[in-house]
Design a protein around this motif. Structure first.
Motif: not given
Length: 127
Positions: A92-101, A103-112
Motif C-alpha cells: 500500500h505504501a509503495l503504491e501511494k509513493f510510487l503511484g502508477k510507476t 509495475t506488477d513485476i516490481q510489486r511481485d518482487a517487493w512481495e517476495k
C-alpha cells in the motif's frame, strides 16, 4: 522519507489489523502510541535499506540481523500473524509513493523480498 513512508505503512497496518496498535502502546494513550509508531516507522524503512545495502555473498550477516530483529519483536509481544498484514501495508505504501510507476513485476518482487525478510523474523519470534 523513511519516517513518512513507514508511517503510511503502519497506518495501513493498523487499519488492516487494529490489534497491532497495542504493541505500540496505543492502549496506554494516543501520544505514547504515536511516539512509538514514529520510531518504528523509520526503523521499518531503514531495515529494507540495510538489507539491500548488505546484499551479496555474506547472507549469513543479513540472517543474523533479521534474527536480532525477530528477538526484538518477540520481546515487544508481536504476534507472527501480524506479518502478512504488514506485507499488505508495505505494498500500500509503495503504491501511494510510487503511484502508477510501480509495475506488477516490481510489486511481485517487493512481495517476495518482504516474504523472505518476514519469514526470517518470524522464525526468531517462534524460536
Amino acid at each position: 522519507f523513511d519516517s513518512e513512508f513507514g508511517m503510511v505503512a503502519l497506518e495501513r497496518m493498523f487499519e488492516l489489523q487494529p490489534r497491532a496498535k497495542k504493541v505500540f502502546g496505543y492502549d496506554k494513550g494516543e501520544e505514547i502510541g504515536k511516539a512509538s509508531a514514529n520510531i518504528h516507522a523509520s526503523a521499518f524503512a531503514g531495515l529494507f535499506d540495510s538489507v539491500f545495502q548488505m546484499l551479496g555473498p555474506d547472507v549469513e550477516f543479513i540472517e543474523e540481523i533479521l534474527e536480532q530483529v525477530g528477538r526484538q519483536h518477540k520481546r515487544m509481544g508481536v504476534n507472527p500473524s501480524f506479518f502478512p498484514f504488514m506485507g499488505q501495508a508495505l505494498i500500500h505504501a509503495l503504491e501511494k509513493f510510487l503511484g502508477k510507476t510501480l509495475t506488477d513485476i516490481q510489486r511481485d518482487a517487493w512481495e517476495k523480498v518482504y516474504e523472505a525478510i518476514s519469514d526470517e523474523i518470524v522464525k526468531s519470534i517462534l524460536a
